[in-house]
Design an enzyme around this catalytic site. Structure first.
Site, PDB file in Angstrom:
ATOM      1  N   ASN A  42      -4.452   3.522  -3.708  1.00 30.40           N
ATOM      2  CA  ASN A  42      -3.758   2.260  -3.974  1.00 30.40           C
ATOM      3  C   ASN A  42      -4.659   1.226  -4.650  1.00 30.40           C
ATOM      4  OD1 ASN A  42      -1.007   2.573  -2.516  1.00 30.40           O
ATOM      5  ND2 ASN A  42      -2.493   3.293  -1.018  1.00 30.40           N
ATOM      6  N   TYR A  50     -13.237 -10.649  -2.546  1.00 27.32           N
ATOM      7  CA  TYR A  50     -12.018  -9.886  -2.860  1.00 27.32           C
ATOM      8  C   TYR A  50     -11.248  -9.548  -1.584  1.00 27.32           C
ATOM      9  CZ  TYR A  50      -9.483  -5.583  -4.333  1.00 27.32           C
ATOM     10  OH  TYR A  50      -8.554  -4.593  -4.572  1.00 27.32           O
ATOM     11  N   LEU A  52      -5.210   2.272  -8.263  1.00 28.77           N
ATOM     12  CA  LEU A  52      -3.972   2.115  -9.024  1.00 28.77           C
ATOM     13  C   LEU A  52      -3.651   0.641  -9.247  1.00 28.77           C
ATOM     14  CD1 LEU A  52      -1.588   3.408 -10.424  1.00 28.77           C
ATOM     15  CD2 LEU A  52      -0.399   3.518  -8.216  1.00 28.77           C
ATOM     16  N   SER A  53      -3.960  -0.212  -8.270  1.00 29.73           N
ATOM     17  CA  SER A  53      -3.691  -1.646  -8.451  1.00 29.73           C
ATOM     18  C   SER A  53      -4.492  -2.200  -9.621  1.00 29.73           C
ATOM     19  CB  SER A  53      -4.022  -2.423  -7.164  1.00 29.73           C
ATOM     20  OG  SER A  53      -5.415  -2.585  -6.992  1.00 29.73           O
ATOM     21  N   ARG A  54      -5.707  -1.707  -9.806  1.00 29.12           N
ATOM     22  CA  ARG A  54      -6.536  -2.195 -10.906  1.00 29.12           C
ATOM     23  C   ARG A  54      -6.082  -1.623 -12.250  1.00 29.12           C
ATOM     24  NH1 ARG A  54      -9.684  -2.194  -6.322  1.00 29.12           N
ATOM     25  NH2 ARG A  54     -10.441  -0.050  -6.461  1.00 29.12           N
ATOM     26  N   HIS A  68       0.841  -1.204   0.000  1.00 29.50           N
ATOM     27  CA  HIS A  68       0.000   0.000   0.000  1.00 29.50           C
ATOM     28  C   HIS A  68       0.875   1.252   0.000  1.00 29.50           C
ATOM     29  CE1 HIS A  68      -4.274  -0.415  -0.049  1.00 29.50           C
ATOM     30  NE2 HIS A  68      -4.471   0.695   0.609  1.00 29.50           N
ATOM     31  N   ASP A  75      -3.134   7.365  -0.574  1.00 27.93           N
ATOM     32  CA  ASP A  75      -4.490   7.061  -1.030  1.00 27.93           C
ATOM     33  C   ASP A  75      -4.418   6.658  -2.490  1.00 27.93           C
ATOM     34  OD1 ASP A  75      -7.184   6.710  -0.877  1.00 27.93           O
ATOM     35  OD2 ASP A  75      -7.715   8.829  -0.997  1.00 27.93           O
TER      36      ASP A  75
END
Length: 349
Positions: free
Chosen positions: A203, A239, A206-208, A197, A201
């Site tokens: 995260n 998830y 952005l991961s997707r 992480h 903010d």
């Protein structure tokens, strides 16, 4: 460095990877729709992805509201936090779709994607594009946007730069050596990224974005036409559970990768199956089948079989009207009739 030697390639993992790769190989044949139809599929998938990914993090904008906002992105001024997050996500997704071949996975590029993601977010102005300076943890939210609890603890600000350097190095080495299947490499990268992480903010979003980027770079060219984010939103409890189960063991000598790998691959399976259905539906429309006939075939695909009563309930159309449409799909070989009288039902050939 990360330990992935204990990843168990179970029969289910093998089956999931094989199905996803089969679809990847078949996409050239499936993707023979007219360019305007492919463009329409991508437009719908993009709206679903943006809406779902921001709602997972607490946004309340519906897909219809997202679509209206995207139609006016040129205004560059957004009043609410939800609108600001949607606008930023939309621009980063557009960048990834258009330039994925030219975006190497480096820490600097990840930071740049984060900066662009939060470009319009006023509350994030002080830390966009920079690793976190304060401790953060992942919270779960209900449908009303209220926090329901802490999902898991994350890396400390002190450890974050070192852990991100290690993660990016692991990714690039894994892609070069090719000892792990590309889908497993993407899955491991994403779950470790979320465990670290690294930013204050953004995260999750952005991961997707990074998931889409990595899948495109691995040759899964169909990704822009079907929303993985929508699948995740519909399986939000699973998830968070899979993340929690795997992330709690990542820094141990024997990480438990299985919960996350299964969730991730099942989500990819749902993504490609949704797209396969959409493409087949488009082909039926292109074949000049009436909408009611398409709905009959859709129902049979989704449920394995269809009856006259099913379609009357679904569409509200009259029995006499539907008789003509059933006759047409039977004559053209789209469905096969089983049984007689009131016990009649229809299925795919």
């Amino acid at each position: 460095m990360l330990s992935t030697d204990n990843i168990q390639i179970t029969p289910e993992l093998l089956t999931l990877v094989a199905e996803i790769d089969e679809f990847k190989g078949a996409w050239r044949a499936l993707g023979t729709l007219a360019p305007e139809r492919l463009k329409a599929l991508r437009h719908v998938a993009t709206i679903e992805s943006i809406g779902s990914s921001t709602r997972i993090e607490g946004s309340k904008l519906t897909d219809r509201e997202v679509e209206r906002l995207l139609a006016n992105l040129e205004i560059k001024k957004f009043d609410t936090r939800d609108e600001q997050e949607v606008a930023g996500y939309a621009e980063v997704m557009k960048l990834v779709f258009n330039a994925w071949q030219d975006i190497p996975i480096t820490e600097n590029h990840i930071k740049q994607l984060h900066r662009d993601l939060l470009r319009y977010s006023e509350k994030d102005e002080g830390h966009r594009g920079e690793y976190k300076a304060l401790s953060n943890s992942v919270a779960a939210f209900d449908e009303d946007g209220g926090q329901t609890g802490i999902v898991f603890e994350t890396a400390t600000p002190f450890d974050t730069p070192r852990l991100m350097t290690e993660l990016v190095a692991w990714l690039n080495e894994a892609r070069d050596l090719r000892r792990l299947h590309p889908l497993l490499v993407v899955a491991v990268f994403v779950v470790v990224f979320l465990e670290i992480h690294p930013f204050q903010d953004g995260n999750g979003r952005l991961s997707r974005v990074l998931t889409t980027l990595l899948l495109l770079q691995a040759g899964y060219a169909y990704v822009p036409y079907s929303s993985l984010e929508s699948v995740i939103e519909n399986s939000k409890e699973g998830y968070y559970l899979a993340l929690r189960q795997t992330q709690g063991s990542i820094r141990t000598p024997a990480p438990n990768w299985q919960p996350w790998l299964l969730f991730f691959l099942r989500a990819l399976q749902q993504q490609e199956r949704r797209l396969a259905l959409k493409v087949e539906r488009e082909k039926l429309v292109m074949a000049a089948l009436p909408e009611l006939a398409v709905q009959i075939i859709d129902f049979a695909r989704q449920h394995g079989r269809v009856t006259m009563g099913d379609i009357i309930k679904t569409t509200g159309a009259s029995r006499n009207t539907l008789k003509e449409h059933f006759r047409r799909v039977l004559e053209q070989g789209h469905l096969v009739k089983h049984g007689t009288g009131k016990g009649t039902w229809y299925a795919l050939p």
